[in-house]
Design a protein around this motif. Structure first.
Motif, mmCIF file in Angstrom:
data_model
loop_
_atom_site.group_PDB
_atom_site.id
_atom_site.type_symbol
_atom_site.label_atom_id
_atom_site.label_comp_id
_atom_site.label_asym_id
_atom_site.label_seq_id
_atom_site.Cartn_x
_atom_site.Cartn_y
_atom_site.Cartn_z
ATOM 1 N N LYS A 164 32.024 34.742 47.707
ATOM 2 C CA LYS A 164 33.025 35.600 47.079
ATOM 3 C C LYS A 164 32.593 35.984 45.663
ATOM 4 O O LYS A 164 32.769 37.130 45.230
ATOM 5 C CB LYS A 164 34.381 34.895 47.053
ATOM 6 C CG LYS A 164 34.996 34.662 48.425
ATOM 7 C CD LYS A 164 36.337 33.971 48.312
ATOM 8 C CE LYS A 164 36.927 33.692 49.691
ATOM 9 N NZ LYS A 164 37.215 34.938 50.432
ATOM 10 N N SER A 168 31.763 39.757 44.448
ATOM 11 C CA SER A 168 32.560 40.308 43.354
ATOM 12 C C SER A 168 31.679 40.821 42.227
ATOM 13 O O SER A 168 31.929 41.886 41.653
ATOM 14 C CB SER A 168 33.521 39.239 42.827
ATOM 15 O OG SER A 168 34.456 38.852 43.815
ATOM 16 N N GLN A 171 30.002 44.041 43.327
ATOM 17 C CA GLN A 171 30.948 45.148 43.317
ATOM 18 C C GLN A 171 31.254 45.594 41.887
ATOM 19 O O GLN A 171 31.362 46.790 41.595
ATOM 20 C CB GLN A 171 32.241 44.743 44.028
ATOM 21 C CG GLN A 171 33.269 45.854 44.166
ATOM 22 C CD GLN A 171 32.739 47.011 44.995
ATOM 23 O OE1 GLN A 171 32.211 46.807 46.083
ATOM 24 N NE2 GLN A 171 32.877 48.227 44.474
ATOM 25 N N MET A 236 38.053 37.985 42.315
ATOM 26 C CA MET A 236 37.627 37.574 43.631
ATOM 27 C C MET A 236 38.272 38.474 44.687
ATOM 28 O O MET A 236 39.468 38.414 44.904
ATOM 29 C CB MET A 236 38.014 36.104 43.888
ATOM 30 C CG MET A 236 37.344 35.147 42.944
ATOM 31 S SD MET A 236 35.541 35.199 43.112
ATOM 32 C CE MET A 236 35.065 34.711 41.473
ATOM 33 N N TYR A 237 37.456 39.308 45.337
ATOM 34 C CA TYR A 237 38.001 40.246 46.324
ATOM 35 C C TYR A 237 38.279 39.513 47.627
ATOM 36 O O TYR A 237 37.563 38.612 48.000
ATOM 37 C CB TYR A 237 37.011 41.384 46.571
ATOM 38 C CG TYR A 237 36.876 42.312 45.376
ATOM 39 C CD1 TYR A 237 37.742 43.390 45.217
ATOM 40 C CD2 TYR A 237 35.891 42.097 44.418
ATOM 41 C CE1 TYR A 237 37.622 44.245 44.131
ATOM 42 C CE2 TYR A 237 35.770 42.938 43.323
ATOM 43 C CZ TYR A 237 36.638 44.013 43.197
ATOM 44 O OH TYR A 237 36.520 44.836 42.111
#
Length: 237
Positions: A164, A168, A171, A236-237
């Motif tokens: 994660k 993240s 991204q 955290m997506y």
């Protein structure tokens, strides 16, 4: 005193003050080690741990500042009595070596003195036993790493923080890169894209370090604590 030189008194007093503060540092480090040493860490003790470690930092700053007092003595003043102190050396400070071991200085990272092992200057059995004991016990670094390894959420089959975190960060860098492409000012665009590029290199290094370390869980745990801090910008997506 070994000589009639005026500044020898200053030299001795300064080093005696160092040894007194070393004794206090060892007391604080041992107390923190004992709090980390249990099978289950009592998180309620964290404020006390931070307070005592901060005290150690303050003492170190004080010891560094004491060098300014020694600097009031010129090199020629020191030479007036240096021969009378031979073969004494600051490398013979037992307490300083104990502090190194208790903090977690590893043998491979030591700088040798006269190309000899650091223990060779200690002849008496009591000092040798204390050094061996300090090497065999868990250092503060060891205990903190073990505490970090127990952080929940690091297991790949559960929360899997590392995947994660990596997703993240990637991204976040991609978003920053796309925003930079929209800048009309070429100089600003170049600066932002350069910063994104440097962050990608740092992220690559971190991934490589994780793969190289024998135990990567302390690294993940430290990142997790930081990422969930209110000051962190990673989501955290």
């Amino acid at each position: 005193m070994a000589s009639d030189a005026h500044d020898e008194h200053l030299f001795i007093i300064t080093h005696q003050a160092y040894e007194l503060w070393f004794k206090q540092i060892i007391l604080e480090i041992d107390s923190v080690r004992s709090m980390f040493g249990g099978a289950n860490m009592d998180e309620a003790m964290m404020l006390r741990i931070l307070s005592r470690l901060n005290r150690v930092v303050c003492i170190w700053r004080l010891l560094v500042d004491q060098v300014m007092v020694l600097e009031t003595m010129t090199p020629l003043d020191f030479l007036d009595f240096r021969s009378h102190l031979s073969p004494a050396s600051g490398f013979q400070s037992l307490q300083f070596r104990l502090i190194e071991n208790k903090l977690g200085l590893r043998e491979v990272n030591r700088v040798t003195y006269n190309k000899e092992h650091y223990q060779t200057v200690f002849r008496d059995e009591g000092s040798c036993n204390l050094l061996k004991q300090s090497e065999s016990e868990d250092s503060l670094l060891d205990l903190i790493e073990k505490w970090l390894e127990r952080t929940p959420g690091l297991e790949p089959t559960q929360f899997n923080f590392w995947n994660k975190y990596r997703a993240s960060v990637n991204q976040m860098l991609l978003d920053e890169e796309q925003e930079a492409e929209d800048f009309s000012d070429e100089d600003t665009k170049k600066i932002v894209l350069g910063d994104v590029s440097r962050q990608r290199v740092s992220n690559f290094f971190l991934n490589s370090l994780r793969n190289l370390e024998n135990s990567y869980r302390p690294i993940e745990s430290t990142l997790q604590h930081y990422s969930f801090n209110s000051d962190a910008n990673i989501i955290m997506y």
